[in-house]
Every structure is written in C-alpha cells, then in structure tokens.
Write an enzyme that holds these catalytic residues in place. Structure first.
Site, mmCIF file in Angstrom:
data_model
loop_
_atom_site.group_PDB
_atom_site.id
_atom_site.type_symbol
_atom_site.label_atom_id
_atom_site.label_comp_id
_atom_site.label_asym_id
_atom_site.label_seq_id
_atom_site.Cartn_x
_atom_site.Cartn_y
_atom_site.Cartn_z
ATOM 1 C CB VAL A 32 -1.017 0.025 1.174
ATOM 2 C CG1 VAL A 32 -1.934 -1.182 1.147
ATOM 3 C CG2 VAL A 32 -0.311 0.153 2.515
ATOM 4 C CE1 TYR A 73 1.852 3.813 13.986
ATOM 5 C CE2 TYR A 73 1.280 4.916 16.034
ATOM 6 C CZ TYR A 73 1.098 3.872 15.144
ATOM 7 O OH TYR A 73 0.166 2.892 15.424
ATOM 8 C CE LYS A 105 -1.393 4.571 12.673
ATOM 9 N NZ LYS A 105 -2.116 3.658 11.772
HETATM 10 P P1 NAP Z 1 1.252 -5.524 12.868
HETATM 11 O O1 NAP Z 1 0.938 -6.700 13.696
HETATM 12 O O2 NAP Z 1 2.674 -5.047 12.749
HETATM 13 O O3 NAP Z 1 0.651 -5.763 11.408
HETATM 14 C C1 NAP Z 1 0.806 -4.789 10.410
HETATM 15 C C2 NAP Z 1 0.063 -5.234 9.172
HETATM 16 O O4 NAP Z 1 0.252 -4.246 8.154
HETATM 17 C C3 NAP Z 1 0.590 -6.550 8.633
HETATM 18 O O5 NAP Z 1 -0.487 -7.301 8.115
HETATM 19 C C4 NAP Z 1 1.501 -6.094 7.500
HETATM 20 O O6 NAP Z 1 1.560 -7.121 6.524
HETATM 21 C C5 NAP Z 1 0.764 -4.872 6.970
HETATM 22 N N1 NAP Z 1 1.618 -3.952 6.250
HETATM 23 C C6 NAP Z 1 2.681 -3.262 6.720
HETATM 24 N N2 NAP Z 1 3.217 -2.520 5.733
HETATM 25 C C7 NAP Z 1 2.471 -2.756 4.636
HETATM 26 C C8 NAP Z 1 2.530 -2.272 3.291
HETATM 27 N N3 NAP Z 1 3.468 -1.411 2.884
HETATM 28 N N4 NAP Z 1 1.605 -2.718 2.415
HETATM 29 C C9 NAP Z 1 0.653 -3.606 2.787
HETATM 30 N N5 NAP Z 1 0.549 -4.086 4.040
HETATM 31 C C10 NAP Z 1 1.448 -3.655 4.945
HETATM 32 O O7 NAP Z 1 0.442 -4.243 13.348
HETATM 33 P P2 NAP Z 1 -0.909 -4.124 14.201
HETATM 34 O O8 NAP Z 1 -0.508 -3.924 15.614
HETATM 35 O O9 NAP Z 1 -1.869 -5.181 13.839
HETATM 36 O O10 NAP Z 1 -1.426 -2.715 13.683
HETATM 37 C C11 NAP Z 1 -2.453 -2.554 12.725
HETATM 38 C C12 NAP Z 1 -2.836 -1.090 12.652
HETATM 39 O O11 NAP Z 1 -3.248 -0.642 13.941
HETATM 40 C C13 NAP Z 1 -1.674 -0.183 12.236
HETATM 41 O O12 NAP Z 1 -2.164 0.847 11.428
HETATM 42 C C14 NAP Z 1 -1.199 0.372 13.564
HETATM 43 O O13 NAP Z 1 -0.561 1.610 13.402
HETATM 44 C C15 NAP Z 1 -2.496 0.493 14.313
HETATM 45 N N6 NAP Z 1 -2.333 0.523 15.759
HETATM 46 C C16 NAP Z 1 -1.829 -0.541 16.449
HETATM 47 C C17 NAP Z 1 -1.695 -0.445 17.836
HETATM 48 C C18 NAP Z 1 -1.171 -1.582 18.671
HETATM 49 O O14 NAP Z 1 -1.065 -1.382 19.882
HETATM 50 N N7 NAP Z 1 -0.862 -2.724 18.122
HETATM 51 C C19 NAP Z 1 -2.058 0.725 18.490
HETATM 52 C C20 NAP Z 1 -2.562 1.775 17.771
HETATM 53 C C21 NAP Z 1 -2.708 1.670 16.392
HETATM 54 P P3 NAP Z 1 2.849 -7.502 5.661
HETATM 55 O O15 NAP Z 1 4.037 -7.333 6.527
HETATM 56 O O16 NAP Z 1 2.527 -8.911 5.291
HETATM 57 O O17 NAP Z 1 2.805 -6.582 4.495
#
Ligand code: NAP
Length: 247
Positions: free
Chosen positions: A63, A154, A158
């Site tokens: 993306v 970040y 966001k």
């Molecule tokens: P995660 O476990 O690191 O997973 C990230 C996902 O994004 C993976 O499926 C990864 O897949 C995909 N991704 C990363 N770069 C990409 C790219 N260039 N193109 C397509 N896919 C991409 O993260 P998460 O914790 O589930 O977070 C998901 C969302 O929630 C993010 O936007 C994060 O900022 C937000 N968020 C998370 C938290 C938290 O505490 N975990 C808190 C606040 C917000 P591939 O590596 O297979 O591409």
C-alpha cells in the site's frame, strides 16, 4: 441490496489487528478481500476464514506503492463488481526521537500510514458513489490524538488520518458513504510485542480497563461502524483504548 454479499477490503490483514478485523467481518457475512505484502500469510488467513464458513480472497499489494495499490483496488472492483467497505489498517512504526529521525523514517511512515489511505479512498470512491453505499474506516492510534515521544512521524500520520476522514465524511456523506476513524490504544500484536514489561505496566496504569487490548476489541468497533444500519455515524473518532485517553 438483494442477495449480493457486501465486499470488504482490509489492508494489513496478514496478522494482528487487520487479521482480527477480517475474521470478524467475514463472520458477519462479508466477503473479505485480504491485502498485505506477503501472499503466504494472506492465504493462511483466507483458509482460516473459509474453514470457519466465511468468504475471502487474497491480494498481495504494497500500500506504500501508490500506483500498485490503486491498481490493486481497481482490480478488486472489476473482479467482484462492487466494493462496500474499505478498512485502511496497514501500518508501520519507525520510532526515533525527533532530532535523530531521518527523512526516510518520516517518509516511509507517512507513506504507508497516511498516503495509502488517501490513495485507497480515492480509488474506491467512484464505485461506492455508484452504489450509493460505502463504509470507510481508517485505523489511527491514540498516539495521533495525544502525541507520543519518539513517534513524530507516526503520530503526525495518524493525526492526518483524522483530518482526512472528517473531510471524506463531508465530501461523500451525500452519497451514502460514511468515513470514521477507529483509534486503538495499546493492543497486543507483533507491533507491540517487543516493548519492555515496565512500559506495558505503565500503560496499564493509565487505563480504566486494566488489561491490554486484543485484535478482537478493535474488530468489534470496526464491525459496528461498517454495519449496514450505521449510516448516520460519520466523521467520528472512536478511541478503543480501555479508557486510556478520554477526551
Ligand atoms: P502488525 O501486527 O505489525 O501488522 C501490520 C500489518 O500491516 C501486517 O499485516 C503487514 O503485513 C501490513 N503492512 C505493513 N506494511 C504494509 C505495506 N506497505 N503494504 C501492505 N501491508 C502492509 O500491526 P498491528 O498492531 O496489527 O497494527 C495494525 C494497525 O493498527 C496499524 O495501522 C497500527 O498503526 C495500528 N495501531 C496498532 C496499535 C497496537 O497497539 N498494536 C495501536 C494503535 C494503532 P505484511 O508485513 O505482510 O505486508
């Protein structure tokens, strides 16, 4: 809508929050198109959804590559004949203190976390307008609402999603399209797996609900704002953070 199944695209669906959102939307009867860079894990999530009786397909795309991401969405609309729900969830962190943050760290995070949402929304707006139905959800973060040391890139990206979402809500609301932000707090995924215990304990202290969040907590909020009968809910920021930020 007759007997046509709603089509939901979820980015970052290979693991973590995106996977939980995809599983939930599929359980709710949507055909879920799983997007991330890695085909193998996407196929595994697809098999898990199908094993549970749901419908899914997998599209490997970066993306952060504007042209490839827009083309992938156009392909999805062409193949499935519709696109009802877009969940911009893919995200990365490249944390560093402001004075040490490189241009590359800034650009990469803004590209994957913010620009991809703009590109994605623009690419599917026409299909949603034609249908006079659309549900767009941008996954932000409480970091974007209150700031976080070491996360200038970040938090800015966001926070940018909030302005983008409110503008999309205003521009497309007349066409039956809603756009909302779900802002997770501290959720247990790969992204937060390596934080030291004293940091996670500190976070728990700041929360009203004394536990870390799970992907399913975010999925429940996404299911709510993308429901067929949630058409009057738009331009909102829903923090799902166990009461860490109450503003
Ligand atoms: P995660 O476990 O690191 O997973 C990230 C996902 O994004 C993976 O499926 C990864 O897949 C995909 N991704 C990363 N770069 C990409 C790219 N260039 N193109 C397509 N896919 C991409 O993260 P998460 O914790 O589930 O977070 C998901 C969302 O929630 C993010 O936007 C994060 O900022 C937000 N968020 C998370 C938290 C938290 O505490 N975990 C808190 C606040 C917000 P591939 O590596 O297979 O591409």
């Amino acid at each position: 809508m007759g007997d046509q199944t709603r089509v939901a695209v979820v980015t970052g669906a290979s693991r973590g929050i995106g996977k939980a959102v995809a599983m939930r939307l599929a359980a709710d009867g949507r055909h879920v198109v799983l997007v991330s860079r890695s085909a193998g894990p996407l196929e595994a999530v697809k098999a898990e959804i199908e094993g549970a009786g749901g419908e899914a397909s997998a599209v490997a795309a970066d993306v952060g590559d504007r042209a490839a991401w827009a083309a992938a969405l156009e392909g999805i609309v062409k193949e499935r004949g519709r696109l009802d729900i877009l969940v911009n969830n893919a995200g990365i962190t490249r944390d560093n203190l402001l004075l040490r943050m490189s241009d590359e760290e800034w650009d990469e995070v803004v590209s994957v976390n913010l620009t991809s949402a703009f590109v994605g929304i623009r690419a599917c707006a026409r299909a949603m307008m034609k249908q006079r139905f659309g549900r767009i959800v941008n996954i932000a973060s409480t970091s974007g609402l209150v700031g976080n040391s070491g996360q200038a890139n970040y938090a800015a990206a966001k926070s940018g999603l909030v302005g983008l979402s409110k503008t999309v809500a205003r521009e497309l609301g007349g066409k039956g399209i809603t756009c909302n932000v779900v802002a997770p707090g501290f959720i247990q995924t790969d992204m937060t797996a390596n934080l030291p215990e004293d940091v996670t304990n500190k976070v728990k202290d700041m929360m009203a609900i004394k536990r870390l969040g799970e992907g399913g907590d975010i999925a429940a909020a996404v299911a709510y704002v993308t429901a067929d009968d949630a058409g009057f809910l738009t331009g909102q920021v829903i923090a799902v953070d166990g009461g860490m930020t109450m503003y």
